[in-house]
Design a protein around this motif. Structure first.
Motif, PDB file in Angstrom:
ATOM      1  N   GLU A 159     -19.718 -16.648   3.475  1.00 58.38           N
ATOM      2  CA  GLU A 159     -18.640 -17.595   3.204  1.00 58.38           C
ATOM      3  C   GLU A 159     -17.421 -17.223   4.038  1.00 58.38           C
ATOM      4  N   ALA A 160     -16.531 -18.166   4.166  1.00 61.49           N
ATOM      5  CA  ALA A 160     -15.259 -17.871   4.835  1.00 61.49           C
ATOM      6  C   ALA A 160     -14.278 -17.368   3.784  1.00 61.49           C
ATOM      7  N   GLY A 161     -13.328 -16.588   4.201  1.00 61.84           N
ATOM      8  CA  GLY A 161     -12.277 -16.147   3.302  1.00 61.84           C
ATOM      9  C   GLY A 161     -12.349 -14.668   2.980  1.00 61.84           C
ATOM     10  N   ILE A 162     -11.360 -14.239   2.232  1.00 62.77           N
ATOM     11  CA  ILE A 162     -11.204 -12.828   1.875  1.00 62.77           C
ATOM     12  C   ILE A 162     -11.952 -12.558   0.577  1.00 62.77           C
ATOM     13  N   TYR A 163     -12.887 -11.658   0.644  1.00 66.60           N
ATOM     14  CA  TYR A 163     -13.687 -11.274  -0.515  1.00 66.60           C
ATOM     15  C   TYR A 163     -13.093 -10.059  -1.230  1.00 66.60           C
ATOM     16  N   ASP A 164     -12.525  -9.143  -0.449  1.00 66.50           N
ATOM     17  CA  ASP A 164     -11.997  -7.903  -1.009  1.00 66.50           C
ATOM     18  C   ASP A 164     -10.952  -7.326  -0.060  1.00 66.50           C
ATOM     19  N   VAL A 165     -10.165  -6.380  -0.559  1.00 72.32           N
ATOM     20  CA  VAL A 165      -9.188  -5.667   0.266  1.00 72.32           C
ATOM     21  C   VAL A 165      -9.320  -4.177   0.004  1.00 72.32           C
ATOM     22  N   LYS A 166      -8.947  -3.400   1.007  1.00 76.52           N
ATOM     23  CA  LYS A 166      -8.938  -1.942   0.895  1.00 76.52           C
ATOM     24  C   LYS A 166      -7.732  -1.413   1.647  1.00 76.52           C
ATOM     25  N   SER A 167      -7.392  -0.179   1.358  1.00 80.37           N
ATOM     26  CA  SER A 167      -6.301   0.475   2.069  1.00 80.37           C
ATOM     27  C   SER A 167      -6.737   0.765   3.500  1.00 80.37           C
ATOM     28  N   LYS A 168      -5.785   0.769   4.415  1.00 79.68           N
ATOM     29  CA  LYS A 168      -6.068   1.121   5.803  1.00 79.68           C
ATOM     30  C   LYS A 168      -5.928   2.624   6.057  1.00 79.68           C
ATOM     31  N   SER A 169      -5.568   3.369   5.040  1.00 76.84           N
ATOM     32  CA  SER A 169      -5.318   4.795   5.195  1.00 76.84           C
ATOM     33  C   SER A 169      -6.622   5.574   5.391  1.00 76.84           C
ATOM     34  N   THR A 170      -6.581   6.533   6.295  1.00 78.88           N
ATOM     35  CA  THR A 170      -7.721   7.415   6.514  1.00 78.88           C
ATOM     36  C   THR A 170      -7.507   8.779   5.854  1.00 78.88           C
ATOM     37  N   GLU A 171      -6.454   8.892   5.058  1.00 79.17           N
ATOM     38  CA  GLU A 171      -6.179  10.146   4.349  1.00 79.17           C
ATOM     39  C   GLU A 171      -7.199  10.352   3.236  1.00 79.17           C
ATOM     40  N   VAL A 172      -7.365  11.600   2.842  1.00 75.29           N
ATOM     41  CA  VAL A 172      -8.300  11.951   1.775  1.00 75.29           C
ATOM     42  C   VAL A 172      -7.529  12.051   0.464  1.00 75.29           C
ATOM     43  N   SER A 173      -8.083  11.457  -0.577  1.00 78.40           N
ATOM     44  CA  SER A 173      -7.419  11.440  -1.880  1.00 78.40           C
ATOM     45  C   SER A 173      -7.679  12.737  -2.639  1.00 78.40           C
ATOM     46  N   SER A 174      -7.132  12.832  -3.832  1.00 79.54           N
ATOM     47  CA  SER A 174      -7.298  14.037  -4.644  1.00 79.54           C
ATOM     48  C   SER A 174      -8.728  14.194  -5.146  1.00 79.54           C
ATOM     49  N   ASN A 175      -9.499  13.103  -5.174  1.00 80.71           N
ATOM     50  CA  ASN A 175     -10.894  13.207  -5.577  1.00 80.71           C
ATOM     51  C   ASN A 175     -11.832  13.277  -4.357  1.00 80.71           C
ATOM     52  N   ASP A 223       0.875  -1.165   0.000  1.00 83.65           N
ATOM     53  CA  ASP A 223       0.000   0.000   0.000  1.00 83.65           C
ATOM     54  C   ASP A 223       0.922   1.227   0.000  1.00 83.65           C
ATOM     55  N   PRO A 224       0.977   1.983  -1.105  1.00 83.30           N
ATOM     56  CA  PRO A 224       1.932   3.094  -1.179  1.00 83.30           C
ATOM     57  C   PRO A 224       1.603   4.250  -0.238  1.00 83.30           C
ATOM     58  N   ILE A 225       0.378   4.339   0.203  1.00 85.50           N
ATOM     59  CA  ILE A 225       0.013   5.415   1.114  1.00 85.50           C
ATOM     60  C   ILE A 225       0.479   5.078   2.527  1.00 85.50           C
ATOM     61  N   MET A 226       0.253   3.831   2.946  1.00 87.71           N
ATOM     62  CA  MET A 226       0.629   3.391   4.289  1.00 87.71           C
ATOM     63  C   MET A 226       2.063   2.855   4.337  1.00 87.71           C
ATOM     64  N   LYS A 227       2.650   2.610   3.177  1.00 85.61           N
ATOM     65  CA  LYS A 227       4.017   2.077   3.069  1.00 85.61           C
ATOM     66  C   LYS A 227       4.152   0.720   3.778  1.00 85.61           C
ATOM     67  N   SER A 228       3.149  -0.137   3.587  1.00 83.23           N
ATOM     68  CA  SER A 228       3.200  -1.470   4.185  1.00 83.23           C
ATOM     69  C   SER A 228       2.407  -2.444   3.315  1.00 83.23           C
ATOM     70  N   GLN A 229       2.564  -3.714   3.607  1.00 85.58           N
ATOM     71  CA  GLN A 229       1.819  -4.754   2.893  1.00 85.58           C
ATOM     72  C   GLN A 229       0.563  -5.157   3.660  1.00 85.58           C
ATOM     73  N   GLU A 230       0.193  -4.356   4.630  1.00 90.53           N
ATOM     74  CA  GLU A 230      -1.009  -4.618   5.424  1.00 90.53           C
ATOM     75  C   GLU A 230      -2.214  -3.980   4.738  1.00 90.53           C
ATOM     76  N   TRP A 231      -3.237  -4.777   4.500  1.00 88.48           N
ATOM     77  CA  TRP A 231      -4.448  -4.307   3.859  1.00 88.48           C
ATOM     78  C   TRP A 231      -5.641  -4.577   4.769  1.00 88.48           C
ATOM     79  N   GLU A 232      -6.676  -3.770   4.640  1.00 87.40           N
ATOM     80  CA  GLU A 232      -7.916  -4.040   5.362  1.00 87.40           C
ATOM     81  C   GLU A 232      -8.643  -5.161   4.631  1.00 87.40           C
ATOM     82  N   ILE A 233      -8.953  -6.210   5.350  1.00 91.67           N
ATOM     83  CA  ILE A 233      -9.567  -7.400   4.771  1.00 91.67           C
ATOM     84  C   ILE A 233     -11.083  -7.290   4.870  1.00 91.67           C
ATOM     85  N   ILE A 234     -11.752  -7.560   3.755  1.00 96.85           N
ATOM     86  CA  ILE A 234     -13.214  -7.616   3.726  1.00 96.85           C
ATOM     87  C   ILE A 234     -13.589  -9.093   3.561  1.00 96.85           C
TER      88      ILE A 234
END
Length: 123
Positions: free
Chosen positions: A100-116, A84-95
């Protein structure tokens, strides 16, 4: 008698040149930092797409979602877990997958606001 010729610049000339350089830097610097942020956002989008594509391929092949991101790596769906280039780590928020069991999706853990004007964790 020989005339002494002074070589070099006067202090006024040096101050004018330095003020022009300072003015140019004040114009360029904000744009430079904006481009760095834009580059991080592009990398984040690509890394999210890569992980999501790997999760979908894993589901298509295995009939279930991966338990961890490390499973994607060990089963050769990913060479490495992207950073994750914003957090500078390989840690992602798991959805987790609904119903079902397992990982359906991932998101950044950053709470920063993007350009949009969206929080990176909402991408």
């Amino acid at each position: 008698m020989k005339d002494k010729k002074n070589n070099g610049f006067t202090i006024v000339e040096l101050l004018v040149v330095l003020s022009v350089i300072a003015l140019l830097l004040s114009i360029i610097t904000p744009r430079y930092f904006g481009k760095i942020k834009e580059g991080q956002e592009v990398v984040l989008k690509q890394n999210l797409a890569t992980i999501r594509r790997a999760i979908d391929q894993y589901y298509s092949d295995q009939g279930k979602y991966p338990d961890t991101l490390e499973n994607l790596k060990t089963r050769k769906y990913l060479r490495e877990i992207p950073e994750d280039p914003i957090m500078k780590s390989q840690e992602w928020e798991i959805i987790k997958a609904p119903n079902e069991a397992g990982i359906y999706d991932v998101k950044s853990k950053s709470t920063e606001v993007s350009s949009n004007d969206k929080i990176y964790a909402e991408w």
